[in-house]
Design a protein around this motif. Structure first.
Motif, PDB file in Angstrom:
ATOM      1  N   PRO A  10      55.556  73.458  35.640  1.00  0.00           N
ATOM      2  CA  PRO A  10      55.597  73.637  37.125  1.00  0.00           C
ATOM      3  C   PRO A  10      54.814  72.504  37.940  1.00  0.00           C
ATOM      4  N   PHE A  11      54.049  72.060  37.286  1.00  0.00           N
ATOM      5  CA  PHE A  11      52.966  71.056  38.144  1.00  0.00           C
ATOM      6  C   PHE A  11      53.208  69.450  37.781  1.00  0.00           C
ATOM      7  N   VAL A  12      54.419  69.264  37.005  1.00  0.00           N
ATOM      8  CA  VAL A  12      54.451  67.970  36.590  1.00  0.00           C
ATOM      9  C   VAL A  12      55.178  66.799  37.692  1.00  0.00           C
ATOM     10  N   ASP A  13      56.045  67.458  38.365  1.00  0.00           N
ATOM     11  CA  ASP A  13      56.327  66.330  39.475  1.00  0.00           C
ATOM     12  C   ASP A  13      56.287  66.737  40.917  1.00  0.00           C
ATOM     13  N   ARG A  14      55.442  67.618  41.197  1.00  0.00           N
ATOM     14  CA  ARG A  14      55.488  68.155  42.586  1.00  0.00           C
ATOM     15  C   ARG A  14      54.012  68.483  42.909  1.00  0.00           C
ATOM     16  N   PRO A  15      53.466  68.502  44.403  1.00  0.00           N
ATOM     17  CA  PRO A  15      52.121  69.082  44.693  1.00  0.00           C
ATOM     18  C   PRO A  15      51.825  70.356  44.296  1.00  0.00           C
ATOM     19  N   PHE A  16      50.626  70.730  43.884  1.00  0.00           N
ATOM     20  CA  PHE A  16      50.318  72.018  43.694  1.00  0.00           C
ATOM     21  C   PHE A  16      48.806  72.327  43.914  1.00  0.00           C
ATOM     22  N   ALA A  19      44.442  76.392  42.679  1.00  0.00           N
ATOM     23  CA  ALA A  19      43.993  77.776  42.515  1.00  0.00           C
ATOM     24  C   ALA A  19      45.317  78.135  41.518  1.00  0.00           C
ATOM     25  N   ALA A  20      46.523  77.571  41.912  1.00  0.00           N
ATOM     26  CA  ALA A  20      47.786  77.881  41.205  1.00  0.00           C
ATOM     27  C   ALA A  20      47.700  77.241  39.770  1.00  0.00           C
ATOM     28  N   ALA A  21      47.030  76.140  39.667  1.00  0.00           N
ATOM     29  CA  ALA A  21      46.872  75.506  38.283  1.00  0.00           C
ATOM     30  C   ALA A  21      45.866  76.085  37.316  1.00  0.00           C
ATOM     31  N   ARG A  22      44.673  76.596  38.221  1.00  0.00           N
ATOM     32  CA  ARG A  22      43.524  77.452  37.223  1.00  0.00           C
ATOM     33  C   ARG A  22      44.267  78.573  36.815  1.00  0.00           C
ATOM     34  N   SER A  23      45.148  79.375  37.577  1.00  0.00           N
ATOM     35  CA  SER A  23      45.623  80.567  37.319  1.00  0.00           C
ATOM     36  C   SER A  23      46.510  80.261  36.044  1.00  0.00           C
ATOM     37  N   ALA A  24      47.214  79.320  35.915  1.00  0.00           N
ATOM     38  CA  ALA A  24      47.940  78.654  34.764  1.00  0.00           C
ATOM     39  C   ALA A  24      47.397  78.339  33.474  1.00  0.00           C
ATOM     40  N   GLY A  25      45.972  78.182  33.624  1.00  0.00           N
ATOM     41  CA  GLY A  25      45.331  77.754  32.422  1.00  0.00           C
ATOM     42  C   GLY A  25      44.819  76.261  32.526  1.00  0.00           C
ATOM     43  N   VAL A  26      45.082  75.686  33.410  1.00  0.00           N
ATOM     44  CA  VAL A  26      44.697  74.132  33.529  1.00  0.00           C
ATOM     45  C   VAL A  26      43.001  74.020  33.913  1.00  0.00           C
ATOM     46  N   ASP A  27      42.443  73.603  33.215  1.00  0.00           N
ATOM     47  CA  ASP A  27      40.836  73.422  33.346  1.00  0.00           C
ATOM     48  C   ASP A  27      40.326  72.414  34.453  1.00  0.00           C
ATOM     49  N   ARG A  44      46.417  69.309  44.729  1.00  0.00           N
ATOM     50  CA  ARG A  44      46.802  68.060  43.518  1.00  0.00           C
ATOM     51  C   ARG A  44      48.025  67.527  43.696  1.00  0.00           C
ATOM     52  N   VAL A  45      48.212  66.184  43.579  1.00  0.00           N
ATOM     53  CA  VAL A  45      49.584  65.625  43.618  1.00  0.00           C
ATOM     54  C   VAL A  45      49.550  64.826  42.488  1.00  0.00           C
ATOM     55  N   PRO A  46      50.560  64.873  41.599  1.00  0.00           N
ATOM     56  CA  PRO A  46      50.719  63.861  40.359  1.00  0.00           C
ATOM     57  C   PRO A  46      51.001  62.383  41.069  1.00  0.00           C
ATOM     58  N   ASN A  47      50.606  61.562  40.678  1.00  0.00           N
ATOM     59  CA  ASN A  47      50.520  60.018  41.209  1.00  0.00           C
ATOM     60  C   ASN A  47      52.089  59.799  41.289  1.00  0.00           C
ATOM     61  N   GLY A  48      52.640  59.297  42.340  1.00  0.00           N
ATOM     62  CA  GLY A  48      53.855  58.839  42.475  1.00  0.00           C
ATOM     63  C   GLY A  48      54.741  59.952  42.759  1.00  0.00           C
ATOM     64  N   ALA A  49      54.227  61.309  42.927  1.00  0.00           N
ATOM     65  CA  ALA A  49      55.271  62.287  43.261  1.00  0.00           C
ATOM     66  C   ALA A  49      55.558  62.611  44.820  1.00  0.00           C
ATOM     67  N   LEU A  50      54.620  61.928  45.570  1.00  0.00           N
ATOM     68  CA  LEU A  50      54.668  62.226  46.994  1.00  0.00           C
ATOM     69  C   LEU A  50      54.957  61.024  47.710  1.00  0.00           C
ATOM     70  N   PRO A  51      56.182  61.222  48.460  1.00  0.00           N
ATOM     71  CA  PRO A  51      56.568  60.199  49.575  1.00  0.00           C
ATOM     72  C   PRO A  51      55.321  60.490  50.793  1.00  0.00           C
ATOM     73  N   ALA A  52      55.274  59.334  51.245  1.00  0.00           N
ATOM     74  CA  ALA A  52      54.259  59.420  52.549  1.00  0.00           C
ATOM     75  C   ALA A  52      54.544  60.509  53.669  1.00  0.00           C
ATOM     76  N   ALA A  53      56.033  60.478  53.853  1.00  0.00           N
ATOM     77  CA  ALA A  53      56.755  61.427  54.764  1.00  0.00           C
ATOM     78  C   ALA A  53      56.396  62.876  54.649  1.00  0.00           C
TER      79      ALA A  53
END
Length: 318
Positions: A10-16, A19-27, A44-53
């Protein structure tokens, strides 16, 4: 350096949110790695996943379900033109309904607004944002009157609101700040305007006391042949104002077409005055020049007092 561990799907290609990542077990260490950007605290935003707009929408992730875009950020989301001093701003304007507490986060300008349910809408991307009409009214505390006219012209031309919608939003406005600018701008709006600078020029001309010019008028030769569509036309006096953006100077073909077009209009007895952004930045000299041209062609009116004109050109709060 070893590659960072893969993120859960759920966190690979979109902002998150963190809190959601920690709840999913990401340290916490994984959330500090360089492949994740942190445009706002708690996001957090995976690099390249966020257009400036989309940056404004990401800001809402960490702000809670009642938060919404407002002010210049809402205007940009709705496609309204903004002057460079606002368009270049990286901080995102986010509000919560009164009597909440303004959000305090890095990269966010927090506000508390007294809004009705109808004044906050969800866009096609499910982003909560002040409605177009409410946004236009809110801009009155950040824009000059000509800039506010440019934003309103774009909205009207888009067909998303009517002049009646903007008037109703102004009448319903509880916050009285900006009402003088709103009342000044409303009668100047015209959906026929094709560019923000053209709108600003027209607003300045009318605020100065000149006759109301025709907007994007087709000019024909006596034979009926189409010659040109002109930006602003004082038909009674045969005076034409044309706003020229930089592309009219840098595009050689466009520059040549402009010269031929101007020659054709002047051959019909019209006078063409070109206006640039530098002219708009020096309104007193510009208005004086327009006045001289109109007087030479029969206008007998008078410019409004400069202090009265300047009042409409002040940036609120500046």
């Amino acid at each position: 350096m070893p590659h960072p561990r893969p993120l859960p799907a759920p966190f690979v290609d979109r902002p998150f949110t963190v809190a959601a990542a920690r709840s999913a077990g990401v340290d916490a260490d994984r959330l500090r790695r360089r492949d994740l950007a942190s445009p706002f605290s708690g996001v957090r935003v995976p690099n390249g996943a966020l257009p400036a707009a989309k940056l404004a929408a990401v800001a809402l992730l960490a702000c809670g379900p009642t938060a919404f875009l407002c002010g210049g950020s809402a205007a940009a989301w709705h496609g309204m033109p903004l002057p460079p001093r606002l368009a270049r701003r990286t901080a995102v304007e986010v509000a919560v309904p009164a009597p909440g507490r303004a959000i305090r986060r890095r990269g966010i300008i927090g506000r508390v607004l007294d809004v009705t349910p109808a004044e906050v809408v969800a866009s096609r991307d499910s982003v909560r944002v002040t409605s177009p009409a409410r946004t236009w009214c809110d801009l009155a505390v950040q824009l000059t009157v000509p800039e506010l006219v440019a934003a309103g012209d774009r909205l009207l031309r888009s067909g998303r609101v009517s002049l009646g919608d903007l008037r109703s939003a102004a009448d319903a406005r509880r916050d009285r700040r900006g009402m003088v600018a709103i009342r000044s701008a409303l009668p100047l709006l015209d959906p026929r305007s094709l560019s923000p600078k053209e709108s600003e020029l027209r607003a300045l001309v009318v605020l100065a006391g000149f006759p109301v010019p025709g907007v994007n008028v087709d000019v024909h030769a006596p034979t009926g042949e189409f010659v040109a569509m002109v930006d602003l036309f004082f038909e009674e006096f045969g005076e034409i104002l044309e706003y020229q953006g930089d592309h009219h100077r840098t595009d050689r073909r466009q520059w040549r077409r402009d010269r031929t077009r101007e020659a054709e209009l002047e051959a019909l007895g019209y006078h063409v005055m070109e206006v640039t952004d530098d002219d708009l930045a020096n309104p007193e000299a510009l208005l004086s020049r327009i006045a001289r041209n109109l007087v030479r062609r029969g206008w007998r009116g008078e410019l409004r007092p400069l202090d009265e004109i300047r009042r409409h050109l002040r940036i609120p709060g500046a």
